[in-house]
Design an enzyme around this catalytic site. Structure first.
Site, PDB file in Angstrom:
ATOM      1  N   ASP A   5     -33.076   5.233 -64.217  1.00 63.49           N
ATOM      2  CA  ASP A   5     -32.715   3.999 -63.510  1.00 63.49           C
ATOM      3  C   ASP A   5     -32.426   4.424 -62.078  1.00 63.49           C
ATOM      4  OD1 ASP A   5     -31.971   1.369 -62.925  1.00 63.49           O
ATOM      5  OD2 ASP A   5     -29.881   1.744 -63.472  1.00 63.49           O
TER       6      ASP A   5
ATOM      7  N   GLU B 140     -37.603   2.856 -63.961  1.00 60.98           N
ATOM      8  CA  GLU B 140     -37.566   1.412 -63.729  1.00 60.98           C
ATOM      9  C   GLU B 140     -38.322   1.098 -62.445  1.00 60.98           C
ATOM     10  OE1 GLU B 140     -34.209  -1.504 -64.652  1.00 60.98           O
ATOM     11  OE2 GLU B 140     -34.022  -1.197 -62.478  1.00 60.98           O
TER      12      GLU B 140
ATOM     13  N   ASP C 243     -25.654   2.047 -65.299  1.00 61.27           N
ATOM     14  CA  ASP C 243     -26.843   2.799 -64.865  1.00 61.27           C
ATOM     15  C   ASP C 243     -27.310   3.754 -65.962  1.00 61.27           C
ATOM     16  OD1 ASP C 243     -26.666   2.106 -61.777  1.00 61.27           O
ATOM     17  OD2 ASP C 243     -24.675   2.750 -62.424  1.00 61.27           O
TER      18      ASP C 243
END
Length: 187
Positions: A10, A71, A144
């Site tokens: 992430d 991501e 996160d």
């Protein structure tokens, strides 16, 4: 556990979530590692990216994933946030490429849909499902870190490694649309 070891990332410049999972052919999953690589907003951008790179390298070296899923950066209102996210994403993809690892990117809604069944799920719903899937006693923190695990699970469940030249049938509809858009933009 035979199957696939996925490093999910992430990306972020202040907090970059990293999560490694082993996913078996039956879709069962086991937590291998979860954490957050941090950099200080007080540091110069190059130093911040170097810290993120060093943290990701440590995870790559320690856990030797089969694939890296990141991501996909999406447009946000705050340009400085999206720039830092894009830079961290680029670092992650570059480090995987240096090791010859296949990479993939997944949108936030694609990840949420894979994990919760609902593309607009909130952070708590994602954390709860990640904890349930990985049989954790507590929700992964911070968000996160949970997001990194969700990205890894999404990738494993949505067709495994996807690299340049992968057969189209291995791609999700969203991945096919993205690949087509990228092809058109290069013409």
């Amino acid at each position: 556990m035979s199957g696939l070891r996925v490093l999910g990332i992430d990306p972020g410049l202040t907090r970059c979530g990293v999560g490694v999972v082993d996913v078996a052919r039956d879709r069962s999953a086991r937590l291998v590692h979860v954490g957050v690589v941090r950099s200080s907003p007080d540091e110069q951008p190059g130093m911040r990216l170097a810290r993120i790179a060093a943290g990701i390298r440590e995870v790559l070296d320690a856990h030797r994933p089969d694939v890296v899923a990141v991501e996909r950066v999406f447009a946000q209102q705050n340009r400085s946030t999206v720039m830092g996210t894009a830079q961290a994403s680029g670092v992650a993809l570059m480090l995987a490429a240096e090791r010859g690892l296949p990479t993939a990117t997944h949108t936030p809604s694609e990840v949420k849909a894979a994990i919760t069944g609902y593309g607009s799920a909130d952070k708590l719903q994602v954390q709860t499902m990640v904890a349930r899937v990985l049989r954790l006693d507590a929700l992964p923190q911070p968000a996160d870190a949970a997001d990194a695990l969700a990205i890894a699970l999404c990738h494993a469940w949505r067709g495994g490694p996807v690299a340049a030249g992968a057969p189209e049938r291995a791609l999700t509809p969203a991945q096919r649309a993205w690949a087509e858009a990228e092809k058109r933009s290069r013409r």
